[in-house]
Write an enzyme that holds these catalytic residues in place. Structure first.
Site, PDB file in Angstrom:
ATOM      1  N   ASP A 117      37.274  35.229  49.147  1.00 56.93           N
ATOM      2  CA  ASP A 117      37.255  35.478  47.743  1.00 56.93           C
ATOM      3  C   ASP A 117      38.353  36.633  47.564  1.00 56.93           C
ATOM      4  OD1 ASP A 117      36.746  35.169  45.110  1.00 56.93           O
ATOM      5  OD2 ASP A 117      35.250  36.426  44.952  1.00 56.93           O
ATOM      6  N   HIS A 124      40.428  42.178  35.284  1.00 56.09           N
ATOM      7  CA  HIS A 124      39.148  42.267  35.848  1.00 56.09           C
ATOM      8  C   HIS A 124      38.860  43.492  36.646  1.00 56.09           C
ATOM      9  CE1 HIS A 124      35.346  41.090  37.758  1.00 56.09           C
ATOM     10  NE2 HIS A 124      36.059  41.295  38.851  1.00 56.09           N
ATOM     11  N   GLU A 188      30.877  34.765  38.312  1.00 54.97           N
ATOM     12  CA  GLU A 188      32.300  35.145  38.249  1.00 54.97           C
ATOM     13  C   GLU A 188      32.916  33.951  38.174  1.00 54.97           C
ATOM     14  OE1 GLU A 188      33.154  37.771  41.729  1.00 54.97           O
ATOM     15  OE2 GLU A 188      32.754  39.264  40.394  1.00 54.97           O
ATOM     16  N   GLU A 190      36.006  31.535  38.524  1.00 59.63           N
ATOM     17  CA  GLU A 190      37.297  31.440  39.523  1.00 59.63           C
ATOM     18  C   GLU A 190      37.725  30.252  39.722  1.00 59.63           C
ATOM     19  OE1 GLU A 190      36.735  34.012  42.805  1.00 59.63           O
ATOM     20  OE2 GLU A 190      35.153  35.312  41.950  1.00 59.63           O
ATOM     21  N   ASP A 222      31.108  32.416  41.406  1.00 58.70           N
ATOM     22  CA  ASP A 222      30.952  33.436  42.473  1.00 58.70           C
ATOM     23  C   ASP A 222      29.545  34.067  42.025  1.00 58.70           C
ATOM     24  OD1 ASP A 222      30.869  35.221  44.832  1.00 58.70           O
ATOM     25  OD2 ASP A 222      32.580  36.502  44.053  1.00 58.70           O
ATOM     26  N   ARG A 226      24.715  42.578  40.459  1.00 59.52           N
ATOM     27  CA  ARG A 226      25.757  43.805  40.550  1.00 59.52           C
ATOM     28  C   ARG A 226      24.971  44.951  41.118  1.00 59.52           C
ATOM     29  NH1 ARG A 226      30.536  41.518  40.248  1.00 59.52           N
ATOM     30  NH2 ARG A 226      30.561  40.114  38.444  1.00 59.52           N
ATOM     31  N   GLN A 229      25.083  44.840  44.658  1.00 59.11           N
ATOM     32  CA  GLN A 229      26.710  44.816  45.047  1.00 59.11           C
ATOM     33  C   GLN A 229      27.081  46.547  44.974  1.00 59.11           C
ATOM     34  OE1 GLN A 229      29.285  43.033  42.453  1.00 59.11           O
ATOM     35  NE2 GLN A 229      31.151  43.690  43.604  1.00 59.11           N
ATOM     36  N   TYR A 233      28.598  48.337  48.524  1.00 57.52           N
ATOM     37  CA  TYR A 233      29.766  47.863  48.705  1.00 57.52           C
ATOM     38  C   TYR A 233      30.478  48.746  49.244  1.00 57.52           C
ATOM     39  CZ  TYR A 233      32.003  50.352  44.810  1.00 57.52           C
ATOM     40  OH  TYR A 233      32.675  51.360  44.033  1.00 57.52           O
ATOM     41  N   LYS A 242      26.763  39.145  46.908  1.00 56.83           N
ATOM     42  CA  LYS A 242      27.335  37.801  46.798  1.00 56.83           C
ATOM     43  C   LYS A 242      27.141  36.622  47.746  1.00 56.83           C
ATOM     44  CE  LYS A 242      31.459  40.129  44.462  1.00 56.83           C
ATOM     45  NZ  LYS A 242      31.667  39.207  43.236  1.00 56.83           N
ATOM     46  N   THR A 246      27.357  30.755  46.249  1.00 55.14           N
ATOM     47  CA  THR A 246      28.518  30.573  45.589  1.00 55.14           C
ATOM     48  C   THR A 246      28.678  28.902  45.128  1.00 55.14           C
ATOM     49  OG1 THR A 246      29.598  32.135  46.850  1.00 55.14           O
ATOM     50  CG2 THR A 246      31.034  30.773  45.676  1.00 55.14           C
ATOM     51  N   GLU A 347      31.563  42.484  32.569  1.00 50.89           N
ATOM     52  CA  GLU A 347      32.622  42.678  31.651  1.00 50.89           C
ATOM     53  C   GLU A 347      32.296  42.336  30.277  1.00 50.89           C
ATOM     54  OE1 GLU A 347      36.770  41.771  33.454  1.00 50.89           O
ATOM     55  OE2 GLU A 347      35.073  40.360  34.472  1.00 50.89           O
TER      56      GLU A 347
HETATM   57 MN    MN Z   1      34.347  36.905  43.135  1.00 51.30          MN
END
Ligand code: MN
Length: 401
Positions: A117, A124, A188, A190, A222, A226, A229, A233, A242, A246, A347
Protein backbone atom coordinates in the site's frame (compact mmCIF):
# COMPACT_ATOMS: atom_id res chain seq x y z
CA UNK A 1 -19.56 0.48 -30.47
CA UNK A 2 -22.89 -0.99 -29.42
CA UNK A 3 -23.67 -4.24 -27.67
CA UNK A 4 -26.87 -6.25 -28.13
CA UNK A 5 -26.95 -6.75 -24.35
CA UNK A 6 -29.22 -4.18 -22.65
CA UNK A 7 -27.00 -1.71 -20.75
CA UNK A 8 -28.86 0.88 -18.62
CA UNK A 9 -27.69 4.50 -18.92
CA UNK A 10 -24.76 5.21 -16.63
CA UNK A 11 -24.31 1.53 -15.80
CA UNK A 12 -20.51 1.69 -16.06
CA UNK A 13 -20.53 -1.90 -17.35
CA UNK A 14 -20.83 -1.14 -21.06
CA UNK A 15 -18.98 -3.11 -23.70
CA UNK A 16 -16.12 -0.57 -23.44
CA UNK A 17 -15.32 -1.88 -19.95
CA UNK A 18 -15.56 -5.70 -19.73
CA UNK A 19 -14.23 -6.13 -16.17
CA UNK A 20 -13.29 -9.63 -15.01
CA UNK A 21 -14.51 -11.28 -11.85
CA UNK A 22 -15.17 -14.66 -10.23
CA UNK A 23 -18.78 -15.67 -9.60
CA UNK A 24 -20.89 -18.67 -8.73
CA UNK A 25 -24.49 -19.70 -9.02
CA UNK A 26 -26.13 -21.65 -6.23
CA UNK A 27 -24.73 -25.18 -6.18
CA UNK A 28 -22.06 -24.50 -8.80
CA UNK A 29 -18.31 -24.00 -8.54
CA UNK A 30 -16.91 -20.48 -8.91
CA UNK A 31 -15.73 -19.56 -12.39
CA UNK A 32 -14.52 -16.52 -14.33
CA UNK A 33 -16.98 -14.07 -15.82
CA UNK A 34 -17.16 -10.63 -17.37
CA UNK A 35 -19.72 -8.01 -16.30
CA UNK A 36 -21.90 -6.51 -19.02
CA UNK A 37 -24.92 -4.35 -18.18
CA UNK A 38 -26.76 -6.07 -15.34
CA UNK A 39 -25.42 -9.51 -16.22
CA UNK A 40 -22.29 -11.59 -16.09
CA UNK A 41 -21.02 -13.52 -19.08
CA UNK A 42 -19.91 -17.03 -18.07
CA UNK A 43 -16.51 -17.45 -19.74
CA UNK A 44 -16.18 -21.07 -18.61
CA UNK A 45 -19.37 -22.00 -20.45
CA UNK A 46 -18.41 -19.85 -23.41
CA UNK A 47 -15.15 -21.74 -23.82
CA UNK A 48 -16.87 -25.12 -23.40
CA UNK A 49 -19.21 -24.07 -26.20
CA UNK A 50 -16.17 -23.43 -28.40
CA UNK A 51 -16.76 -19.70 -28.60
CA UNK A 52 -13.67 -18.54 -26.68
CA UNK A 53 -10.04 -19.70 -26.65
CA UNK A 54 -9.15 -21.10 -23.24
CA UNK A 55 -6.17 -22.86 -21.64
CA UNK A 56 -8.13 -23.76 -18.51
CA UNK A 57 -8.13 -20.11 -17.51
CA UNK A 58 -11.85 -19.69 -16.92
CA UNK A 59 -13.16 -22.78 -15.08
CA UNK A 60 -11.24 -21.49 -12.09
CA UNK A 61 -12.08 -19.87 -8.79
CA UNK A 62 -9.44 -17.19 -9.35
CA UNK A 63 -8.21 -15.00 -12.21
CA UNK A 64 -4.55 -15.81 -11.53
CA UNK A 65 -3.98 -18.32 -14.29
CA UNK A 66 -5.57 -16.05 -16.91
CA UNK A 67 -3.72 -13.03 -15.52
CA UNK A 68 -0.38 -14.85 -15.82
CA UNK A 69 -1.00 -15.60 -19.52
CA UNK A 70 0.19 -12.14 -20.54
CA UNK A 71 -0.77 -9.10 -22.49
CA UNK A 72 -1.25 -10.74 -25.89
CA UNK A 73 -3.77 -13.21 -24.41
CA UNK A 74 -5.54 -10.44 -22.46
CA UNK A 75 -5.93 -8.40 -25.65
CA UNK A 76 -7.01 -11.34 -27.81
CA UNK A 77 -9.64 -12.32 -25.22
CA UNK A 78 -10.88 -8.75 -24.95
CA UNK A 79 -11.09 -8.45 -28.75
CA UNK A 80 -12.99 -11.74 -29.02
CA UNK A 81 -15.46 -10.80 -26.25
CA UNK A 82 -16.05 -7.46 -27.96
CA UNK A 83 -16.88 -9.24 -31.23
CA UNK A 84 -19.21 -11.71 -29.49
CA UNK A 85 -21.05 -8.98 -27.56
CA UNK A 86 -21.41 -6.52 -30.44
CA UNK A 87 -22.03 -8.83 -33.39
CA UNK A 88 -25.76 -9.46 -33.73
CA UNK A 89 -24.92 -12.73 -35.49
CA UNK A 90 -23.50 -14.16 -32.24
CA UNK A 91 -26.45 -13.23 -30.06
CA UNK A 92 -28.24 -16.59 -30.22
CA UNK A 93 -25.06 -18.50 -29.31
CA UNK A 94 -23.85 -16.16 -26.55
CA UNK A 95 -27.07 -15.11 -24.84
CA UNK A 96 -27.62 -18.45 -23.04
CA UNK A 97 -24.34 -17.86 -21.19
CA UNK A 98 -25.42 -14.55 -19.64
CA UNK A 99 -26.52 -14.73 -16.00
CA UNK A 100 -28.31 -11.99 -14.08
CA UNK A 101 -26.01 -10.35 -11.52
CA UNK A 102 -28.86 -10.77 -9.03
CA UNK A 103 -28.51 -14.58 -9.26
CA UNK A 104 -24.80 -14.85 -8.54
CA UNK A 105 -22.42 -14.60 -5.63
CA UNK A 106 -19.25 -12.62 -6.33
CA UNK A 107 -15.96 -13.83 -4.84
CA UNK A 108 -12.46 -12.50 -4.25
CA UNK A 109 -11.44 -12.13 -7.92
CA UNK A 110 -7.82 -13.29 -7.58
CA UNK A 111 -5.62 -15.01 -5.04
CA UNK A 112 -3.62 -12.15 -3.55
CA UNK A 113 0.13 -12.78 -3.60
CA UNK A 114 1.88 -9.82 -1.96
CA UNK A 115 0.06 -6.69 -0.89
CA UNK A 116 1.67 -3.25 -0.94
CA UNK A 117 0.00 0.00 0.00
CA UNK A 118 1.39 3.37 -1.06
CA UNK A 119 0.86 6.90 0.25
CA UNK A 120 0.74 8.80 -3.02
CA UNK A 121 -1.81 11.59 -2.50
CA UNK A 122 -0.07 14.81 -1.52
CA UNK A 123 -3.29 16.18 -0.02
CA UNK A 124 -3.78 13.07 2.10
CA UNK A 125 -0.15 13.02 3.28
CA UNK A 126 -0.37 16.70 4.18
CA UNK A 127 -3.73 16.36 6.00
CA UNK A 128 -2.59 13.33 8.02
CA UNK A 129 0.72 14.93 8.91
CA UNK A 130 -1.06 17.95 10.40
CA UNK A 131 -3.06 15.58 12.62
CA UNK A 132 -0.32 13.07 13.60
CA UNK A 133 2.59 15.54 13.77
CA UNK A 134 1.20 19.04 14.39
CA UNK A 135 3.78 21.76 13.81
CA UNK A 136 6.13 19.48 11.86
CA UNK A 137 6.95 19.82 8.15
CA UNK A 138 3.83 18.60 6.30
CA UNK A 139 5.75 16.17 4.07
CA UNK A 140 8.58 13.88 5.23
CA UNK A 141 11.87 14.76 3.49
CA UNK A 142 11.71 11.68 1.21
CA UNK A 143 8.07 12.16 0.10
CA UNK A 144 8.76 14.13 -3.10
CA UNK A 145 11.56 11.73 -4.10
CA UNK A 146 9.92 8.33 -3.87
CA UNK A 147 6.44 6.80 -3.58
CA UNK A 148 6.34 5.84 0.11
CA UNK A 149 4.68 2.50 0.82
CA UNK A 150 4.52 -0.42 3.22
CA UNK A 151 4.03 -4.16 2.82
CA UNK A 152 0.61 -5.16 4.10
CA UNK A 153 -0.99 -8.48 4.92
CA UNK A 154 -2.21 -10.26 1.77
CA UNK A 155 -3.95 -13.02 3.75
CA UNK A 156 -6.50 -10.56 5.13
CA UNK A 157 -7.49 -9.04 1.79
CA UNK A 158 -11.20 -9.88 1.59
CA UNK A 159 -13.91 -9.49 -1.03
CA UNK A 160 -16.49 -6.73 -0.94
CA UNK A 161 -19.30 -7.47 1.50
CA UNK A 162 -17.15 -9.28 4.05
CA UNK A 163 -18.14 -8.03 7.56
CA UNK A 164 -15.34 -6.24 9.41
CA UNK A 165 -14.94 -7.14 13.09
CA UNK A 166 -13.81 -4.07 15.03
CA UNK A 167 -10.18 -4.81 15.88
CA UNK A 168 -8.71 -4.78 19.37
CA UNK A 169 -5.27 -3.51 20.20
CA UNK A 170 -3.04 -1.16 22.13
CA UNK A 171 -3.40 2.57 22.06
CA UNK A 172 -1.77 5.40 23.93
CA UNK A 173 -3.41 6.27 27.27
CA UNK A 174 -2.72 8.97 29.82
CA UNK A 175 -0.95 6.48 32.11
CA UNK A 176 0.61 4.09 29.62
CA UNK A 177 -0.91 1.87 26.95
CA UNK A 178 -4.57 0.84 27.02
CA UNK A 179 -5.88 -2.37 25.48
CA UNK A 180 -9.35 -2.64 23.97
CA UNK A 181 -11.52 -2.19 20.88
CA UNK A 182 -10.25 0.56 18.60
CA UNK A 183 -12.10 3.83 19.18
CA UNK A 184 -10.96 5.23 15.84
CA UNK A 185 -11.98 2.76 13.13
CA UNK A 186 -11.53 4.41 9.74
CA UNK A 187 -11.64 3.75 6.01
CA UNK A 188 -9.21 4.61 3.24
CA UNK A 189 -10.66 4.90 -0.27
CA UNK A 190 -8.04 3.70 -2.73
CA UNK A 191 -7.48 2.32 -6.22
CA UNK A 192 -5.17 -0.68 -6.56
CA UNK A 193 -3.50 -2.40 -9.50
CA UNK A 194 -3.08 -6.15 -9.89
CA UNK A 195 0.02 -7.83 -11.32
CA UNK A 196 -0.56 -10.51 -13.94
CA UNK A 197 2.88 -11.37 -15.32
CA UNK A 198 5.61 -12.10 -12.77
CA UNK A 199 9.16 -10.75 -12.95
CA UNK A 200 12.50 -12.37 -12.20
CA UNK A 201 14.25 -11.86 -8.88
CA UNK A 202 17.01 -9.30 -9.28
CA UNK A 203 15.47 -7.66 -12.38
CA UNK A 204 13.73 -4.31 -11.84
CA UNK A 205 10.62 -3.52 -13.89
CA UNK A 206 10.76 -0.09 -15.52
CA UNK A 207 7.88 2.36 -15.76
CA UNK A 208 7.67 1.38 -19.46
CA UNK A 209 7.09 -2.25 -18.40
CA UNK A 210 3.82 -1.44 -16.66
CA UNK A 211 1.52 -2.66 -19.45
CA UNK A 212 3.43 -5.92 -19.81
CA UNK A 213 3.00 -6.85 -16.15
CA UNK A 214 -0.19 -5.22 -14.88
CA UNK A 215 -3.56 -6.79 -15.64
CA UNK A 216 -6.01 -4.27 -14.21
CA UNK A 217 -7.35 -2.12 -11.40
CA UNK A 218 -9.69 -2.64 -8.43
CA UNK A 219 -11.17 -0.50 -5.66
CA UNK A 220 -9.62 -0.94 -2.23
CA UNK A 221 -10.81 -0.04 1.26
CA UNK A 222 -7.77 -0.07 3.54
CA UNK A 223 -9.60 -0.25 6.88
CA UNK A 224 -7.48 1.45 9.56
CA UNK A 225 -7.52 1.66 13.37
CA UNK A 226 -6.08 5.14 13.86
CA UNK A 227 -5.42 4.92 17.60
CA UNK A 228 -3.58 1.59 17.20
CA UNK A 229 -1.69 3.01 14.21
CA UNK A 230 -0.67 6.22 16.01
CA UNK A 231 0.86 4.27 18.93
CA UNK A 232 2.69 1.63 16.88
CA UNK A 233 3.79 3.25 13.61
CA UNK A 234 7.18 4.71 14.56
CA UNK A 235 9.75 3.68 13.46
CA UNK A 236 8.70 0.80 11.15
CA UNK A 237 5.31 1.94 9.83
CA UNK A 238 1.77 0.56 10.13
CA UNK A 239 1.38 -2.97 11.50
CA UNK A 240 -1.74 -4.13 13.40
CA UNK A 241 -3.55 -0.84 12.78
CA UNK A 242 -4.12 -1.95 9.19
CA UNK A 243 -3.50 -5.69 8.88
CA UNK A 244 -6.88 -6.85 10.26
CA UNK A 245 -8.74 -6.42 6.94
CA UNK A 246 -8.47 -4.85 3.50
CA UNK A 247 -11.51 -5.04 1.21
CA UNK A 248 -11.40 -5.14 -2.59
CA UNK A 249 -14.08 -4.77 -5.26
CA UNK A 250 -15.21 -7.91 -7.11
CA UNK A 251 -14.44 -6.62 -10.62
CA UNK A 252 -10.98 -6.10 -12.09
CA UNK A 253 -11.09 -3.33 -14.70
CA UNK A 254 -8.58 -4.15 -17.46
CA UNK A 255 -5.79 -1.66 -18.12
CA UNK A 256 -7.04 -1.51 -21.72
CA UNK A 257 -10.43 -0.17 -20.54
CA UNK A 258 -8.76 2.85 -18.95
CA UNK A 259 -6.95 4.23 -22.02
CA UNK A 260 -9.45 7.10 -22.37
CA UNK A 261 -9.07 7.95 -18.69
CA UNK A 262 -5.33 8.61 -18.94
CA UNK A 263 -4.31 12.19 -18.25
CA UNK A 264 -1.25 14.18 -17.24
CA UNK A 265 -0.47 13.71 -13.55
CA UNK A 266 0.48 16.73 -11.40
CA UNK A 267 3.85 18.27 -12.25
CA UNK A 268 6.62 16.63 -10.19
CA UNK A 269 9.05 19.14 -8.68
CA UNK A 270 11.82 18.29 -8.03
CA UNK A 271 12.11 15.97 -11.00
CA UNK A 272 12.29 12.37 -9.76
CA UNK A 273 15.37 10.20 -10.27
CA UNK A 274 15.66 8.64 -13.74
CA UNK A 275 14.17 5.23 -12.77
CA UNK A 276 10.95 6.99 -11.70
CA UNK A 277 10.52 9.00 -14.90
CA UNK A 278 7.67 8.00 -17.15
CA UNK A 279 7.31 8.85 -20.84
CA UNK A 280 3.56 8.37 -20.92
CA UNK A 281 0.95 10.26 -18.87
CA UNK A 282 -0.42 7.86 -16.28
CA UNK A 283 -2.71 10.06 -14.27
CA UNK A 284 -6.19 8.53 -14.42
CA UNK A 285 -9.50 10.43 -14.53
CA UNK A 286 -11.33 8.39 -11.92
CA UNK A 287 -13.79 9.83 -9.42
CA UNK A 288 -14.39 7.87 -6.24
CA UNK A 289 -17.41 8.18 -4.00
CA UNK A 290 -17.66 7.21 -0.33
CA UNK A 291 -21.05 6.45 1.20
CA UNK A 292 -21.56 6.05 4.94
CA UNK A 293 -24.84 4.34 5.81
CA UNK A 294 -26.20 5.32 2.40
CA UNK A 295 -25.16 9.00 2.57
CA UNK A 296 -22.48 10.32 0.22
CA UNK A 297 -19.76 11.89 2.36
CA UNK A 298 -16.93 12.41 -0.15
CA UNK A 299 -15.96 12.33 -3.82
CA UNK A 300 -12.17 11.93 -3.98
CA UNK A 301 -10.54 12.67 -7.38
CA UNK A 302 -7.89 10.13 -8.42
CA UNK A 303 -6.41 12.30 -11.22
CA UNK A 304 -4.58 14.45 -8.66
CA UNK A 305 -2.49 11.57 -7.26
CA UNK A 306 1.15 12.71 -7.20
CA UNK A 307 2.80 9.33 -7.84
CA UNK A 308 1.38 7.21 -10.67
CA UNK A 309 0.90 3.45 -10.87
CA UNK A 310 3.90 2.85 -13.22
CA UNK A 311 6.10 4.85 -10.86
CA UNK A 312 4.86 2.79 -7.91
CA UNK A 313 5.60 -0.44 -9.82
CA UNK A 314 9.09 0.73 -10.82
CA UNK A 315 9.87 1.81 -7.28
CA UNK A 316 8.59 -1.44 -5.72
CA UNK A 317 10.94 -3.46 -7.96
CA UNK A 318 13.98 -1.18 -8.32
CA UNK A 319 15.82 -3.17 -5.64
CA UNK A 320 15.26 -6.39 -7.60
CA UNK A 321 12.22 -7.59 -5.64
CA UNK A 322 10.32 -9.99 -7.89
CA UNK A 323 6.67 -9.59 -8.87
CA UNK A 324 4.25 -12.47 -8.51
CA UNK A 325 0.93 -13.05 -10.24
CA UNK A 326 -1.71 -11.66 -7.91
CA UNK A 327 0.41 -8.94 -6.32
CA UNK A 328 -1.87 -6.11 -5.26
CA UNK A 329 -0.49 -2.58 -5.05
CA UNK A 330 -2.85 0.05 -3.74
CA UNK A 331 -2.51 3.78 -4.35
CA UNK A 332 -2.83 5.06 -0.82
CA UNK A 333 -5.80 7.09 0.34
CA UNK A 334 -7.17 9.22 -2.47
CA UNK A 335 -7.77 12.76 -1.27
CA UNK A 336 -8.24 15.98 -3.18
CA UNK A 337 -7.83 19.55 -1.98
CA UNK A 338 -11.51 20.12 -1.24
CA UNK A 339 -13.26 19.49 2.05
CA UNK A 340 -15.54 16.92 0.42
CA UNK A 341 -12.77 15.23 -1.53
CA UNK A 342 -11.03 13.56 1.38
CA UNK A 343 -10.69 9.79 1.32
CA UNK A 344 -10.73 8.95 5.03
CA UNK A 345 -12.70 9.88 8.13
CA UNK A 346 -9.62 11.09 9.98
CA UNK A 347 -9.44 13.83 7.34
CA UNK A 348 -13.20 14.36 6.84
CA UNK A 349 -13.76 14.82 10.58
CA UNK A 350 -10.34 16.28 11.52
CA UNK A 351 -9.64 13.37 13.90
CA UNK A 352 -12.89 13.96 15.76
CA UNK A 353 -12.56 17.74 16.05
CA UNK A 354 -15.28 18.37 13.45
CA UNK A 355 -17.39 15.20 13.21
CA UNK A 356 -19.38 14.60 10.05
CA UNK A 357 -23.07 15.36 10.40
CA UNK A 358 -25.07 13.01 8.21
CA UNK A 359 -28.38 14.04 6.62
CA UNK A 360 -30.25 11.88 9.15
CA UNK A 361 -28.72 13.91 12.00
CA UNK A 362 -26.25 11.21 13.05
CA UNK A 363 -22.73 12.45 13.85
CA UNK A 364 -19.62 10.48 13.04
CA UNK A 365 -16.01 11.12 13.96
CA UNK A 366 -15.14 7.48 13.23
CA UNK A 367 -17.10 4.32 12.43
CA UNK A 368 -19.56 2.85 14.89
CA UNK A 369 -20.66 -0.78 15.10
CA UNK A 370 -23.28 -1.51 12.46
CA UNK A 371 -22.07 1.22 10.11
CA UNK A 372 -21.81 0.31 6.43
CA UNK A 373 -19.27 1.89 4.11
CA UNK A 374 -19.55 1.68 0.34
CA UNK A 375 -16.91 2.97 -2.06
CA UNK A 376 -17.66 3.29 -5.77
CA UNK A 377 -15.72 4.75 -8.67
CA UNK A 378 -16.19 5.73 -12.28
CA UNK A 379 -13.51 6.45 -14.87
CA UNK A 380 -13.78 8.59 -17.96
CA UNK A 381 -14.46 6.23 -20.86
CA UNK A 382 -14.43 6.67 -24.64
CA UNK A 383 -17.04 9.11 -26.04
CA UNK A 384 -18.30 9.94 -22.56
CA UNK A 385 -19.26 6.33 -21.80
CA UNK A 386 -18.49 5.76 -18.09
CA UNK A 387 -16.17 2.92 -17.06
CA UNK A 388 -17.48 1.62 -13.73
CA UNK A 389 -15.48 -0.11 -11.04
CA UNK A 390 -18.56 -1.43 -9.24
CA UNK A 391 -18.27 -1.07 -5.51
CA UNK A 392 -16.57 -2.31 -2.37
CA UNK A 393 -18.67 -2.49 0.78
CA UNK A 394 -18.28 -3.57 4.38
CA UNK A 395 -20.28 -3.42 7.63
CA UNK A 396 -18.65 -3.05 11.04
CA UNK A 397 -19.32 -5.79 13.61
CA UNK A 398 -18.68 -5.36 17.36
CA UNK A 399 -15.27 -6.16 18.78
CA UNK A 400 -14.63 -9.58 20.35
CA UNK A 401 -12.32 -8.44 23.17
MN1 MN B 1 -3.90 2.91 2.87
Amino acid sequence: METWVPVPDGSGFGVQNLPYGVFSRRGELPRVGVAIGERVLDLAELSTAGLLADRRWFASGALNSFMSAGRAVWQATRDRLTVLLTGAAYRDQVEPHLVSLGEVELHLPFAVADYVDFYSSRDHATNVSRIFRPGAEPLPPNWLHLPIGYHGRSGTVVPSGTPIVRPCGQRRGDDGPVFGPTAKLDVEAEVGFVVGVPSALGRPVSTAGFRDHVFGFVLVNDWSARDVQAWEYQPLGPFLGKSFATSVSPWVVPVAALESARTAPPAQVPEPLPYLRCDEPWGLEITLQIELNGHVVSRPPFAGMYWTAPQQLAHATVNGAALRTGDLMASGTVSGPGRHERGSLIELGSDGQEPLVLPDGERRAYLEDGDTVRIQATAAGPDGVPIGFGDVTGTVLPALC
